[in-house]
Motif scaffolding. Sequence first.
Motif, mmCIF file in Angstrom:
data_model
loop_
_atom_site.group_PDB
_atom_site.id
_atom_site.type_symbol
_atom_site.label_atom_id
_atom_site.label_comp_id
_atom_site.label_asym_id
_atom_site.label_seq_id
_atom_site.Cartn_x
_atom_site.Cartn_y
_atom_site.Cartn_z
ATOM 1 N N ILE A 49 3.353 -2.572 6.759
ATOM 2 C CA ILE A 49 2.007 -2.127 6.402
ATOM 3 C C ILE A 49 0.996 -3.172 6.875
ATOM 4 O O ILE A 49 1.131 -4.365 6.579
ATOM 5 C CB ILE A 49 1.854 -1.938 4.877
ATOM 6 N N LEU A 50 -0.008 -2.718 7.637
ATOM 7 C CA LEU A 50 -1.169 -3.544 7.969
ATOM 8 C C LEU A 50 -2.231 -3.216 6.931
ATOM 9 O O LEU A 50 -2.699 -2.075 6.855
ATOM 10 C CB LEU A 50 -1.681 -3.217 9.367
ATOM 11 N N LEU A 51 -2.599 -4.188 6.120
ATOM 12 C CA LEU A 51 -3.386 -3.910 4.924
ATOM 13 C C LEU A 51 -4.672 -4.742 4.869
ATOM 14 O O LEU A 51 -4.616 -5.979 4.813
ATOM 15 C CB LEU A 51 -2.525 -4.190 3.692
ATOM 16 N N ASP A 52 -5.811 -4.058 4.890
ATOM 17 C CA ASP A 52 -7.104 -4.735 4.757
ATOM 18 C C ASP A 52 -7.236 -5.284 3.338
ATOM 19 O O ASP A 52 -6.802 -4.659 2.364
ATOM 20 C CB ASP A 52 -8.221 -3.732 5.057
ATOM 21 N N VAL A 53 -7.846 -6.450 3.220
ATOM 22 C CA VAL A 53 -8.007 -7.072 1.898
ATOM 23 C C VAL A 53 -9.192 -6.487 1.147
ATOM 24 O O VAL A 53 -9.073 -6.029 0.012
ATOM 25 C CB VAL A 53 -8.155 -8.601 2.035
ATOM 26 N N MET A 54 -10.362 -6.494 1.767
ATOM 27 C CA MET A 54 -11.591 -6.073 1.093
ATOM 28 C C MET A 54 -11.900 -4.612 1.410
ATOM 29 O O MET A 54 -12.339 -4.284 2.511
ATOM 30 C CB MET A 54 -12.759 -6.957 1.516
ATOM 31 N N MET A 55 -11.658 -3.739 0.452
ATOM 32 C CA MET A 55 -11.939 -2.317 0.607
ATOM 33 C C MET A 55 -12.659 -1.819 -0.632
ATOM 34 O O MET A 55 -12.548 -2.405 -1.709
ATOM 35 C CB MET A 55 -10.645 -1.518 0.802
ATOM 36 N N GLY A 56 -13.404 -0.722 -0.486
ATOM 37 C CA GLY A 56 -14.004 -0.110 -1.652
ATOM 38 C C GLY A 56 -12.904 0.426 -2.555
ATOM 39 O O GLY A 56 -11.895 0.927 -2.070
ATOM 40 N N GLY A 57 -13.056 0.305 -3.842
ATOM 41 C CA GLY A 57 -11.984 0.719 -4.750
ATOM 42 C C GLY A 57 -10.949 -0.387 -4.876
ATOM 43 O O GLY A 57 -11.293 -1.570 -4.984
ATOM 44 N N MET A 58 -9.691 -0.030 -4.840
ATOM 45 C CA MET A 58 -8.616 -1.013 -4.992
ATOM 46 C C MET A 58 -8.544 -1.939 -3.777
ATOM 47 O O MET A 58 -8.586 -1.492 -2.635
ATOM 48 C CB MET A 58 -7.271 -0.289 -5.173
ATOM 49 N N SER A 59 -8.437 -3.239 -4.035
ATOM 50 C CA SER A 59 -8.331 -4.207 -2.939
ATOM 51 C C SER A 59 -6.918 -4.213 -2.368
ATOM 52 O O SER A 59 -5.966 -3.725 -2.976
ATOM 53 C CB SER A 59 -8.668 -5.614 -3.439
ATOM 54 N N GLY A 60 -6.812 -4.805 -1.173
ATOM 55 C CA GLY A 60 -5.498 -4.938 -0.562
ATOM 56 C C GLY A 60 -4.573 -5.814 -1.380
ATOM 57 O O GLY A 60 -3.367 -5.556 -1.479
ATOM 58 N N TYR A 61 -5.117 -6.874 -1.987
ATOM 59 C CA TYR A 61 -4.308 -7.743 -2.835
ATOM 60 C C TYR A 61 -3.715 -6.960 -4.010
ATOM 61 O O TYR A 61 -2.540 -7.102 -4.349
ATOM 62 C CB TYR A 61 -5.151 -8.896 -3.390
ATOM 63 N N LYS A 62 -4.557 -6.135 -4.643
ATOM 64 C CA LYS A 62 -4.102 -5.351 -5.789
ATOM 65 C C LYS A 62 -3.024 -4.360 -5.374
ATOM 66 O O LYS A 62 -2.020 -4.183 -6.079
ATOM 67 C CB LYS A 62 -5.286 -4.612 -6.415
ATOM 68 N N MET A 63 -3.204 -3.724 -4.226
ATOM 69 C CA MET A 63 -2.205 -2.773 -3.753
ATOM 70 C C MET A 63 -0.876 -3.472 -3.477
ATOM 71 O O MET A 63 0.189 -2.985 -3.848
ATOM 72 C CB MET A 63 -2.696 -2.079 -2.485
ATOM 73 N N ALA A 64 -0.934 -4.636 -2.831
ATOM 74 C CA ALA A 64 0.292 -5.377 -2.524
ATOM 75 C C ALA A 64 1.007 -5.794 -3.807
ATOM 76 O O ALA A 64 2.235 -5.681 -3.914
ATOM 77 C CB ALA A 64 -0.037 -6.607 -1.682
ATOM 78 N N ASP A 65 0.233 -6.271 -4.779
ATOM 79 C CA ASP A 65 0.814 -6.683 -6.054
ATOM 80 C C ASP A 65 1.490 -5.502 -6.746
ATOM 81 O O ASP A 65 2.589 -5.630 -7.294
ATOM 82 C CB ASP A 65 -0.289 -7.256 -6.947
ATOM 83 N N LEU A 66 0.863 -4.340 -6.677
ATOM 84 C CA LEU A 66 1.428 -3.129 -7.277
ATOM 85 C C LEU A 66 2.717 -2.721 -6.573
ATOM 86 O O LEU A 66 3.706 -2.351 -7.224
ATOM 87 C CB LEU A 66 0.397 -1.999 -7.208
ATOM 88 N N LEU A 67 2.725 -2.816 -5.244
ATOM 89 C CA LEU A 67 3.926 -2.449 -4.484
ATOM 90 C C LEU A 67 5.100 -3.345 -4.838
ATOM 91 O O LEU A 67 6.233 -2.880 -4.983
ATOM 92 C CB LEU A 67 3.657 -2.547 -2.980
ATOM 93 N N ARG A 68 4.826 -4.636 -4.978
ATOM 94 C CA ARG A 68 5.904 -5.585 -5.250
ATOM 95 C C ARG A 68 6.409 -5.487 -6.692
ATOM 96 O O ARG A 68 7.619 -5.479 -6.937
ATOM 97 C CB ARG A 68 5.434 -7.011 -4.980
ATOM 98 N N LYS A 69 5.479 -5.408 -7.653
ATOM 99 C CA LYS A 69 5.871 -5.494 -9.057
ATOM 100 C C LYS A 69 6.206 -4.149 -9.688
ATOM 101 O O LYS A 69 7.221 -4.020 -10.381
ATOM 102 C CB LYS A 69 4.773 -6.186 -9.860
#
Length: 226
Positions: A51-71
């Motif tokens: 996954i190529l994932l932008d960090v700063m996006m409207g709504g959920m950030s890339g960091y939050k999405m990555a954390d959700l995927l992992r945990k």
Amino acid sequence: MNTTPKILVVDDEKDLREILQFNLSSEGFEIDVAASAEEALALPLENYHLILLDVMMGGMSGYKMADLLRKEKALDIPIIFLTAKGSENDLLTGFNVGGDDYIVKPFSIKEVVVRIKAILKRGKMTAQASSVLEYQGLQLDISRKMTSLDGEPIKLTRKEFEILAMLMKNRGKFISRQEILDRIWSDDVIVTERNVDVNIARLRKKIKDYGTVIKGRSGYGYCFDS
């Protein structure tokens, strides 16, 4: 059987999505795109190789999405963050939430391709080598969730198995109690570092003589010191 690497680009910049999709498709990758983390999470993410994932996006950030995927989803898909922010703290945040690499905008397509190929190659080699973890007579079969000691099967709880696998995958590196809690007990609400110590103690007892290779150090955590 289709062996073409399948990559998901998640970015809220339409032009950038189109540029990446066109150029990466030209390199032989199969590319899907999503305009937000929320849109990406509705896709069958387990089908992607990276996954190529932008960090700063409207709504959920890339960091939050990555954390959700992992945990929460427990997915180990490689993640490369795309971001305009390149400070040391940003890099550390990206890696702490499970990122595999970090590309600062603006970037060249050649750089993206090289980073993708390196991670996919590393992942392929790791997958081939890590389905079974071994140390002398101690063996963990990750895919079958089985443990054996000198050829004889032993029974570990799910938490004990996950802790041992985590330590064996990071041989020689101390892992803090808090990191073990975050990775292994992410679905539980009320746990303390004492839970880690209790499980480590039981684990050491079950793997008998091999228990001595699990070293504990105050302030550092635990290490599989082989």
